[in-house]
Write a protein that holds these residues in place. Structure first.
Motif, PDB file in Angstrom:
ATOM      1  N   PHE A 303     -65.823 -59.285 -45.671  1.00  0.00           N
ATOM      2  CA  PHE A 303     -66.210 -57.836 -45.548  1.00  0.00           C
ATOM      3  C   PHE A 303     -65.021 -56.898 -45.966  1.00  0.00           C
ATOM      4  CE2 PHE A 303     -66.674 -53.762 -43.022  1.00  0.00           C
ATOM      5  CZ  PHE A 303     -67.889 -53.480 -43.474  1.00  0.00           C
ATOM      6  N   ALA A 455     -68.208 -53.300 -52.425  1.00  0.00           N
ATOM      7  CA  ALA A 455     -67.190 -52.092 -52.070  1.00  0.00           C
ATOM      8  C   ALA A 455     -66.215 -52.345 -50.809  1.00  0.00           C
ATOM      9  CB  ALA A 455     -68.351 -50.909 -51.756  1.00  0.00           C
ATOM     10  N   LEU A 456     -65.141 -52.278 -51.235  1.00  0.00           N
ATOM     11  CA  LEU A 456     -63.973 -52.765 -50.137  1.00  0.00           C
ATOM     12  C   LEU A 456     -63.804 -51.536 -49.300  1.00  0.00           C
ATOM     13  CD1 LEU A 456     -61.651 -55.148 -52.380  1.00  0.00           C
ATOM     14  CD2 LEU A 456     -63.839 -55.597 -51.714  1.00  0.00           C
ATOM     15  N   PRO A 457     -63.634 -52.133 -48.039  1.00  0.00           N
ATOM     16  CA  PRO A 457     -63.299 -51.141 -47.032  1.00  0.00           C
ATOM     17  C   PRO A 457     -61.858 -50.598 -47.290  1.00  0.00           C
ATOM     18  CG  PRO A 457     -64.282 -52.737 -45.845  1.00  0.00           C
ATOM     19  CD  PRO A 457     -64.231 -53.408 -47.353  1.00  0.00           C
ATOM     20  N   GLY A 458     -61.857 -49.092 -47.022  1.00  0.00           N
ATOM     21  CA  GLY A 458     -60.562 -48.650 -47.670  1.00  0.00           C
ATOM     22  C   GLY A 458     -60.732 -47.887 -48.736  1.00  0.00           C
ATOM     23  N   THR A 459     -61.793 -48.036 -49.653  1.00  0.00           N
ATOM     24  CA  THR A 459     -62.119 -47.237 -50.918  1.00  0.00           C
ATOM     25  C   THR A 459     -62.663 -46.072 -50.233  1.00  0.00           C
ATOM     26  OG1 THR A 459     -62.675 -49.552 -51.876  1.00  0.00           O
ATOM     27  CG2 THR A 459     -63.489 -47.521 -53.008  1.00  0.00           C
ATOM     28  N   ALA A 462     -66.967 -44.785 -50.797  1.00  0.00           N
ATOM     29  CA  ALA A 462     -67.881 -46.211 -50.624  1.00  0.00           C
ATOM     30  C   ALA A 462     -68.220 -46.636 -49.280  1.00  0.00           C
ATOM     31  CB  ALA A 462     -67.268 -47.065 -51.476  1.00  0.00           C
ATOM     32  N   ALA A 463     -67.954 -45.814 -48.458  1.00  0.00           N
ATOM     33  CA  ALA A 463     -68.254 -46.319 -46.772  1.00  0.00           C
ATOM     34  C   ALA A 463     -69.640 -46.552 -46.826  1.00  0.00           C
ATOM     35  CB  ALA A 463     -67.825 -45.112 -45.979  1.00  0.00           C
ATOM     36  N   HIS A 464     -69.974 -47.559 -46.188  1.00  0.00           N
ATOM     37  CA  HIS A 464     -71.397 -48.058 -46.226  1.00  0.00           C
ATOM     38  C   HIS A 464     -71.468 -49.042 -44.888  1.00  0.00           C
ATOM     39  CE1 HIS A 464     -69.300 -51.418 -48.350  1.00  0.00           C
ATOM     40  NE2 HIS A 464     -70.317 -52.225 -47.784  1.00  0.00           N
TER      41      HIS A 464
END
Ligand code: SF4
Lengths: 617, 336
Positions: A303, A455-459, A462-464
């Motif tokens: 994730f 969508a990599l966390p930190g982007t 793009a939080a999802h």
């Protein structure tokens, strides 16, 4: 192209006992020989006495050896040993040239003291390195365990030390399944009149045997030889190391850091060991608190954007099942390595089987499709571990890599690939344009292969949220809508099926003469089945071979291949798992079966015989 | 410092589906506020949960969120943090998810000291499955799965945290918004596993389970808000205090039995010894008031920092730049 390989040393094994001339090596060598002969093995021995009768203890001149080859088709004591027992540094030094590359050296670690190393003229404290040992070293505290076993025996220290050889014999008996009672009969004959010595030796023998059992000691007496001598730099690897290295290669080619969440289990633990060492390449290998935590930490790492892997064997795969279902649902890349061993339950932890296939394919709640691949040989573990990572990342799915104890422990010469021999792996990152355009949803897909974006966390932007609950196919919000659920089920299935467009077609190794018989196998039985097919063909019974590496999805030409043959014989180390899978996929194929579930690999001869007897009908 | 983030930025557009009156609503609000105070951007934040009523929480956050499987949130959160240590990771769990099915992962996360913030919403019941006793339900508790009362003792979450050698433990009550925020801000600032237990009321299946302590009329006498550097005083007019009595703690009334303000202990959550912290955390609202606020907050090396550090060291020592260079440094031979 499938590698041209053959399996060697199938039916016989060479063991070499070595120690000081006072260590009783000839005695235990003889007992092992006699017990093996009693089991119906052919035997051939080579006692190798020291040149100097009265050489000082621990010196090179005082080493005594006993080599024996046991098994079938034994005509000589063997050129080199598969397993070497070395009771002290001098024995190791003198006998290392008699050990095969990739063999096993069992060493009494208690004897590796400074003074013994000097007596054997070692100049450093690392005798293995100094000898350039290309073998698997198993360090066993033979002396101290012998002493502990006999602490209450009333024997003096000298008498106790004389029993060390039986600890080594017990361990060898465990490794090669020699029954203790047969050894006991020989001991009775020899020591019947000295009950104290008989008892002591029996105790130590049993302790050695139990030690092997307790540490899950195993040796592979098989070697898969490559018949292809492409120029290059070679090294010797076993399947577990190759698997670990294949993952690292995939990490380099994808730009995603490698994370392993694992828990020790035989025979998969060496993958954890190897990756733990590879902190020197930035690998994060984490020993978690249990199997479930192993896979869950990997899912978390996935994730968060890592190439995430968990390694295990059958019982661990069972424990991980629910979590793997989460990765199916969340559509995250995950590689699950199952080094198959004998089951069910704890089963035969050190032995090989192919009995997890249906579990890998179907062993989760709900409709839970994923990709399953299986390497053919120790070195193919590298390629298929790489493939598993590539599929997992590029198709955003869990992939189960099914190796087995046989190829995991089996070793082979391997040409170290050049950096450009493996393709770049392209993670399906969420494109910045989509973020900028707004309105992106977590289950938006690439229409061609149905893969969702990563969508990599930190982007930013793009939080999802994702999770195990069913999601609306458009908005990605939680949904219990019946039609939506069915649509998502079908989409997840279709996504896996479309991987077939992205893998190699199934190859058939042809007999060279027309035949209507196809032998089918999968994974680690390749060496045996290929040799069996070649032998049958040589005997005038031409047989083609299709050895599957991609099992879910199957290569797109699989149906067409099966339809070309009147006789399709599926040989596997279970009761017919691939056969029933293929039958369900291709109902019109006429599938016959060769099965073995003994915790042992096939023998070439038994496969050939089984094919012949099927073809008689 | 100027606050650059606001609670609304952390709220997602999803309708909140907890029962009206459920304590989770207040906790969610406190979390939004605490995150805004901490100032970590939503896209740098990951919220992980397992299964249960409380585990729905990630859907209500405008951060990265992952609603995983029952009990495994701590293991997933561990993987998230290790894979990308730059992220601030929160894990939301309940008494069933975190202490029953997920008990193993909970204690090991605490033991490893992974830098994650665990919210343990304790309502002493299984809500999502409609009312079975949980591992924090008191002995004798009657529920659908214990119609004649349970015959087992509960876990006390704080005791588990200390048993697992935890270095951050805070406690609050759902309705104490300010204390909850204070605890969560401290948890978010703490490096290492930070466990915050929040007594939460399940209006449907366990309404009022915490009332004997948390009801407005009892709260002043049965709880004590611990604040660093301040005397441990409680009661409506702060007329009572906690003093040391031999090996034990004791609640006294100032001016009675010769006790004065000078006898009252001063709270220090940062003292390395956990001896007093444990005693404070075990006060249960009967003889001694239940402690809320940050009880222990001691910084020790985290697993994630140590892992990164070890990798840096080993890489520097070995100096390999690729898999191939590592393999070539071992035993090889050349075929021409
Ligand atoms: S069942 Fe209880 S815990 Fe769950 S949402 Fe309703 S009130 Fe809250």
């Amino acid at each position: 192209m499938l590698p041209d390989t053959s399996v060697k040393t199938l039916d016989k094994v060479v063991v070499r006992f070595s120690g000081d001339s006072g260590d009783g090596m000839q005695l235990v060598g003889n007992i092992f020989t006699n017990v093996s002969a009693g089991l119906g093995n052919e035997v051939s021995t080579f006692p190798d006495y020291p040149a100097e009768i009265r050489a000082p203890q621990g010196s090179l001149g005082g080493v005594s050896g006993f080599q024996v080859s046991v098994g079938r088709g034994v005509h000589t004591p063997g050129d080199r040993a598969d397993v070497l027992v070395a009771m002290n540094p001098a024995a190791l030094k003198q006998n290392v040239r008699h050990l095969k590359d990739g063999g096993v050296a069992i060493v009494d670690v208690d004897s590796m003291t400074e003074s013994d190393l000097r007596k054997a003229l070692f100049t450093t404290d690392d005798p293995y390195k100094e000898l350039g040992l290309r073998a698997q070293v198993v360090e066993v505290p033979i002396t101290s365990m012998t002493r502990a076993t006999l602490a209450d025996s009333g024997l003096d220290a000298k008498a106790i030390n004389k029993c060390r050889n039986f600890f080594a014999l017990g361990l060898i008996c465990w490794l090669f399944d020699r029954p203790m009672d047969a050894v006991e009969r020989f001991l009775k004959k020899k020591f019947g009149k000295k009950p104290a010595i008989f008892d002591a030796n029996m105790k130590v023998l049993t302790a050695g045997y139990n030690y092997g059992h307790n540490i899950h000691a195993s040796v592979s007496t098989y070697r898969v030889e490559s018949n292809d001598a492409t120029p290059g730099v070679y090294t010797d690897i076993n399947g577990n190391t190759a698997t670990a290295w294949g993952l690292i290669m995939a990490s380099e080619k994808s730009g995603r850091p490698l994370f392993l969440g694992s828990y020790p289990i035989t025979p998969a633990t060496d993958i954890l060991h190897e990756l733990a060492k590879r902190k020197d390449l930035g690998v994060k290998a984490v020993q978690m608190e249990d199997e479930i935590a192993g896979v869950c930490s990997a899912i978390g790492a996935s994730f968060a954007g890592n190439l995430a892997v968990t390694s295990t064997s059958g019982p661990g795969l069972a424990l991980k099942s629910e979590a793997i279902g989460l990765a199916v649902m969340a559509e995250l890349p995950l590689v699950v390595i199952d080094v198959q061993r004998g089951g069910p339950s704890t089963g035969l932890p050190t032995k090989t089987e192919q009995t997890d296939l249906l579990h890998a394919l179907y062993g989760r709640n709900g409709e839970s499709p994923l990709a399953v691949v299986a390497p053919l040989s120790p070195t193919d573990c590298f390629d298929m571990a790489f493939e598993a990572c590539r599929i997992a990342i590029e198709h955003m799915t869990p992939v189960i890599l099914l190796t087995d104890a046989f190829i995991a422990n089996g070793s082979s010469a391997w040409r170290i690939p050049e950096d450009n021999e493996y393709p770049a792996i392209r993670p399906p990152y969420l494109p910045q344009e989509r973020i900028d355009a707004g309105g992106w949803r977590p289950y938006d897909r690439n229409e061609e292969n149905l893969v969702r974006y990563w969508a990599l966390p930190g982007t930013e932007g793009a939080a999802h949220r994702i999770g195990g609950l069913e999601k609306d196919c458009v908005t990605g919000a939680i949904s219990t809508d019946p039609v939506n659920h069915e649509k998502m089920v079908m989409t997840r299935r279709e996504k896996i099926e479309r991987i077939a467009d992205d893998i190699l077609a199934q190859e058939v190794i042809e007999a060279g003469v027309p035949t209507d018989t196809l032998l089918v196998g999968w994974g680690g039985t390749y060496g045996h089945l290929r040799t069996a097919a070649a032998e049958l063909t040589a005997q005038g019974i031409p047989v083609d071979l299709a050895q599957l590496r991609y099992i879910s999805p199957l290569p797109s030409n699989m149906g067409e291949i099966l339809s070309r043959y009147k006789r399709v014989i599926v040989a596997e180390l279970n009761t017919g798992m691939l056969a029933s899978y293929l039958q369900s996929r291709f109902p019109s194929a006429h599938i016959e079966r060769i099965n073995k579930v003994q915790g042992q690999p096939f023998l070439v001869e038994e496969v050939a015989e089984a094919v012949k007897s099927l073809l008689k009908d | 410092m100027e606050q650059t983030t606001f609670p609304a930025q952390y709220k997602s557009d999803q309708p909140v589906r907890w029962c009206p009156g459920c304590g989770d609503h207040a906790i969610l609000n406190s979390l939004h506020k605490a995150m805004a105070t901490l100032g970590v951007a939503p896209h740098q934040t990951a919220v992980i949960s397992g299964i249960g009523c409380s585990s729905r929480l990630p859907y209500y956050m405008n951060t990265y969120g992952f609603h995983t499987i029952h009990g495994r949130g701590a293991a997933v959160a561990t993987g998230v943090k290790l894979a990308n240590p730059e992220l601030t990771v929160w894990q939301i769990s309940g008494d069933g998810d975190g202490l029953a099915i997920g008990g193993n992962h909970f204690i090991h996360a605490v033991r490893r000291n992974i830098d994650i913030n665990i919210l343990l919403l304790n309502n002493k019941i299984y809500g999502l499955t409609k009312g079975q006793y949980s591992p924090t339900s008191a002995r004798g508790f009657v529920s659908k799965s214990s119609p004649y009362g349970t015959v087992e003792d509960p876990f006390i979450p704080a005791e588990l945290v200390f048993g697992a050698r935890g270095n951050f433990f805070a406690r609050s009550i759902d309705v104490e918004l300010a204390v909850t925020q204070e605890c969560l801000v401290a948890a978010g600032s703490h490096k290492g596993t930070a466990v915050t237990e929040i007594l939460q009321n399940c209006v449907i299946y366990n309404n009022g389970i915490h009332s004997p302590i948390t009801d407005r009329q009892y709260r002043p006498d049965r709880t004590i808000h611990l604040v660093d550097g301040e005397k441990m005083l409680f009661g409506k007019d702060k007329e009572k205090g906690i003093v040391q009595d031999g090996f034990y703690l004791k609640a006294v009334t100032l001016g009675e039995d010769g006790y004065t303000i000078d006898d009252v202990l001063v709270h220090d959550s940062h003292t390395p010894s956990n001896f007093l912290h444990q005693q404070l955390a075990m006060m249960d609202g009967t003889d001694l008031p239940l402690a809320i606020g940050v009880i222990r907050d001691v910084t020790t090396p985290t697993y994630n920092d140590a892992l990164e550090e070890q990798i840096r060291e080993v890489r520097a020592a070995k100096g390999f730049d690729s898999l191939r260079s590592m393999i070539l440094a071992g035993d090889t031979w050349t075929v021409k």
